[in-house]
Write a protein that holds these residues in place. Structure first.
Motif, short mmCIF file in Angstrom:
data_model
loop_
_atom_site.label_atom_id
_atom_site.label_comp_id
_atom_site.label_asym_id
_atom_site.label_seq_id
_atom_site.Cartn_x
_atom_site.Cartn_y
_atom_site.Cartn_z
N LEU A 37 -3.93 -1.86 5.90
CA LEU A 37 -5.35 -1.51 5.98
C LEU A 37 -5.57 -0.03 6.28
O LEU A 37 -6.52 0.57 5.76
N ALA A 38 -4.73 0.57 7.09
CA ALA A 38 -4.90 1.98 7.46
C ALA A 38 -4.95 2.86 6.20
O ALA A 38 -5.77 3.78 6.09
N GLU A 39 -4.07 2.59 5.23
CA GLU A 39 -4.06 3.37 3.99
C GLU A 39 -5.29 3.10 3.14
O GLU A 39 -5.85 4.00 2.51
N ILE A 40 -5.72 1.85 3.12
CA ILE A 40 -6.89 1.48 2.31
C ILE A 40 -8.15 2.12 2.87
O ILE A 40 -9.00 2.63 2.13
N ILE A 41 -8.28 2.13 4.21
CA ILE A 41 -9.45 2.75 4.83
C ILE A 41 -9.46 4.25 4.59
O ILE A 41 -10.52 4.85 4.35
N ALA A 42 -8.29 4.88 4.63
CA ALA A 42 -8.22 6.32 4.38
C ALA A 42 -8.75 6.65 2.99
O ALA A 42 -9.52 7.60 2.80
N ARG A 43 -8.37 5.85 2.01
CA ARG A 43 -8.86 6.05 0.64
C ARG A 43 -10.37 5.83 0.57
O ARG A 43 -11.10 6.58 -0.08
N MET A 44 -10.84 4.78 1.23
CA MET A 44 -12.27 4.48 1.23
C MET A 44 -13.08 5.62 1.81
O MET A 44 -14.11 6.02 1.25
N MET A 45 -12.62 6.18 2.91
CA MET A 45 -13.38 7.22 3.60
C MET A 45 -13.34 8.55 2.85
O MET A 45 -14.37 9.21 2.69
N LYS A 46 -12.16 8.96 2.41
CA LYS A 46 -12.04 10.26 1.73
C LYS A 46 -12.84 10.29 0.44
O LYS A 46 -13.54 11.25 0.14
N GLU A 47 -12.70 9.21 -0.37
CA GLU A 47 -13.32 9.19 -1.69
C GLU A 47 -14.63 8.40 -1.72
O GLU A 47 -15.25 8.28 -2.77
N SER A 48 -15.03 7.86 -0.58
CA SER A 48 -16.25 7.05 -0.47
C SER A 48 -16.24 5.91 -1.48
O SER A 48 -17.17 5.73 -2.27
N ASP A 49 -15.19 5.11 -1.45
CA ASP A 49 -14.98 4.03 -2.40
C ASP A 49 -15.84 2.82 -2.02
O ASP A 49 -15.60 2.16 -1.01
N ASN A 50 -16.85 2.52 -2.84
CA ASN A 50 -17.78 1.44 -2.55
C ASN A 50 -17.15 0.06 -2.67
O ASN A 50 -17.47 -0.84 -1.89
N LEU A 51 -16.28 -0.11 -3.65
CA LEU A 51 -15.63 -1.41 -3.82
C LEU A 51 -14.82 -1.78 -2.59
O LEU A 51 -14.93 -2.90 -2.07
N ILE A 52 -14.02 -0.85 -2.11
CA ILE A 52 -13.22 -1.12 -0.91
C ILE A 52 -14.12 -1.48 0.26
O ILE A 52 -13.86 -2.45 1.00
N ALA A 53 -15.20 -0.74 0.43
CA ALA A 53 -16.09 -0.96 1.58
C ALA A 53 -16.70 -2.36 1.56
O ALA A 53 -16.73 -3.06 2.58
N ASP A 54 -17.19 -2.80 0.39
CA ASP A 54 -17.81 -4.12 0.33
C ASP A 54 -16.78 -5.24 0.41
O ASP A 54 -17.06 -6.31 0.96
N ILE A 55 -15.58 -5.01 -0.13
CA ILE A 55 -14.50 -5.99 0.04
C ILE A 55 -14.15 -6.13 1.52
O ILE A 55 -13.99 -7.25 2.04
N LEU A 56 -14.03 -5.01 2.25
CA LEU A 56 -13.74 -5.07 3.68
C LEU A 56 -14.85 -5.80 4.43
O LEU A 56 -14.60 -6.58 5.35
N PHE A 57 -16.07 -5.52 4.05
CA PHE A 57 -17.24 -6.12 4.70
C PHE A 57 -17.17 -7.65 4.58
O PHE A 57 -17.33 -8.37 5.58
N LYS A 58 -16.91 -8.14 3.38
CA LYS A 58 -16.80 -9.59 3.17
C LYS A 58 -15.57 -10.17 3.87
O LYS A 58 -15.60 -11.29 4.39
N THR A 59 -14.48 -9.41 3.87
CA THR A 59 -13.25 -9.87 4.50
C THR A 59 -13.43 -10.01 6.01
O THR A 59 -12.91 -10.96 6.63
N ILE A 60 -14.15 -9.07 6.62
CA ILE A 60 -14.45 -9.17 8.05
C ILE A 60 -15.21 -10.46 8.33
O ILE A 60 -14.91 -11.19 9.28
N GLY A 61 -16.19 -10.77 7.48
CA GLY A 61 -16.94 -12.01 7.64
C GLY A 61 -16.06 -13.24 7.49
O GLY A 61 -16.17 -14.20 8.26
#
Length: 484
Positions: free
Chosen positions: A298-322
């Motif tokens: 997850l640490a690598e995936i979040i780094a990509r999400m934050m640097k490039e503002s990846d919307n797909l990763i963010a919404d996948i994480l959001f649903k996964t948290i739920g």
């Protein structure tokens, strides 16, 4: 006692100096068009030997609820780090029953791995072939029970759905559910021609006219796209000529159809015979696991999400948290509830805010600068364990701040570390500034309702002028860098 006295005295003089310059920020709003909403918080400066405190030295409209756009990803990243942890991985598994060289009841189990690619699929099938499998008996099931509900968040703009930055956050993801191509629009053509790589199983038709700027303006015409079944698209409208091809990105309309085409091609490539159908399922898998593919941590995936503002990763994480928090199929509703509960445990209340998704694409999201500052403060104070600050873009260096206008001067390059957030009519930044006095100044800046008037340029006598927003951003951060 002496050390405490000196520390307090230092903070006092910093605060006095800051308060003396408080009014330098407020007049900058005149650089923006009338009607623009501005909210900001500037926190107490601190340095490497000090800890951030909750004091602020300047704020304006701090409690105003505004659209956060992609600064929402800071909330998503924090909730994911706290609950899922850095070691969390996404698993894409292949199940079935093996008898000699045949696999029956074959089923893929998808959990929303945003990093899964065609190359990974090929590797899984090679592993299957290495087990001696040459035939697949019956149908292949694509299990997507990990998520339910809509693949887009409520409040996301419908006409963005054909573009890759707004692709579906489905349990089944391959190649980011996105196809790239380009549009040739040279002056000698009457209609633009489209190129999509031959190995991509989508159909794209161009009905785009090439016209002059005057014709485009008179016809109120622009480039538009219509989506059809089976990942078929039609580009229509008009575009002005150029020697450069226009890059295109198409969000996959039907992920299952797209994956099925890729799967059949890869099975043929691996010489694995299959004559059945590919079907969907949202039921619990009962067969044994045969192959297991794991994502990066997850640490690598979040780094990509934050640097490039990846919307797909963010919404996948959001649903996964739920999904993980409530131990049920994830969706935007339980993702929002889980985020509220996780952050509330850290005394970060989202009670007055509206949380609709993890990416910030939804126009339903409403977050105050005060809430964003609380999140930022927690992230800075716990950076040793969270390691989130290193994932933020840096002005003039990387990510979404690498080419940010107004921040590319020698004075500001490398000085602003922040998560960006931009949608039509708004521009937000949340992070900290490294000042000339070797302080770090945490800040939240939210600009919305931004509607610049068209400025007629005298091409012969005047250079092109920076936009009001660019001028305001440059002035805002130059003031912080020089003052604090």
């Amino acid at each position: 006692m002496l050390r405490t006295f000196l520390y307090c005295t230092t903070l006092y003089f910093i605060s006095m100096n800051a308060n003396a310059n408080t009014d330098e920020i407020a007049p900058l709003e005149k650089l923006l068009p009338p009607g623009t909403n501005v909210a900001y918080i500037i926190g107490q400066p601190f340095n490497a030997t000090e800890k951030i405190n909750s004091n602020t030295i300047n704020q304006h409209n701090a409690d105003l609820l505004l659209t956060p756009a992609s600064t929402q990803k800071l909330l998503t990243a924090l909730a994911a780090k706290l609950y899922l942890t850095d070691e969390y991985i996404f698993k894409t598994s292949l199940h079935g029953n093996i008898y000699k060289q045949t696999l029956s009841e074959m089923e893929f189990n998808f959990t929303g791995d945003p990093t899964f690619t065609r190359k990974d699929l090929r590797k899984m099938l090679k592993q299957l072939k290495a087990k001696g499998i040459t035939h697949i008996n019956g149908d292949i099931t694509l299990n997507q029970s990990r998520f339910n509900g809509y693949n887009w968040g409520n409040g996301q703009v419908w006409n963005d759905q054909a573009v890759c930055y707004a692709t579906q956050a489905s349990a089944l993801v391959i190649n980011s559910n996105c196809v790239l191509g380009n549009l040739k629009r040279s002056a000698e053509l009457e209609k633009a021609t489209v190129y999509i790589p031959g190995y991509e199983p989508i159909v794209l038709t161009s009905q785009v006219n090439i016209v002059t700027k005057e014709q485009q303006k008179a016809q109120f015409c622009d480039l538009e796209v219509t989506r059809h079944p089976d990942n078929n698209y039609t580009l229509f409208g008009c575009i002005t000529p150029s020697k450069r091809n226009l890059p295109l990105s198409f969000a996959i309309s039907e992920p299952t159809t797209y994956f099925t085409a890729l799967l059949k091609a890869e099975l043929a490539q691996a010489s694995i015979k299959f004559t059945g159908q590919v079907v969907e399922s949202h039921k619990t898998i009962k067969t044994a696991e045969v192959i297991n593919h794991q994502s990066p941590p997850l640490a690598e995936i979040i780094a990509r999400m934050m640097k490039e503002s990846d919307n797909l990763i963010a919404d996948i994480l959001f649903k996964t948290i739920g999904a993980e928090y409530f131990q049920q199929a994830g969706n935007y509703r339980n993702g929002a509830k889980a985020m509220r509960l996780i952050l509330a445990e850290k005394d970060i209340s989202l009670a007055s805010n509206v949380i609709a998704d993890g990416s910030g694409l939804s126009r339903h999201n409403l977050v105050s600068a005060q809430t964003m500052f609380r999140v930022l403060e927690y992230v800075i104070r716990h950076d040793d364990e969270l390691q989130l600050l290193d994932t933020m873009p840096i002005s003039g260096v990387d990510g979404t701040l690498q080419y940010r206008r107004g921040l590319l001067t020698k004075k500001l390059t490398g000085k602003i570390v922040a998560k960006t957030g931009s949608l039509k009519g708004l521009s937000n930044l949340v992070g900290f500034v490294k000042t000339e006095k070797n302080h770090m100044v945490p800040f939240v800046l939210m600009v919305s309702g931004y509607n610049p008037k068209t400025i007629e340029q005298d091409k012969h006598n005047k250079p092109r002028q920076a936009s009001p927003l660019t001028q305001y951003s440059a002035a805002f951060f130059n003031t912080i860098v020089s003052t604090y």
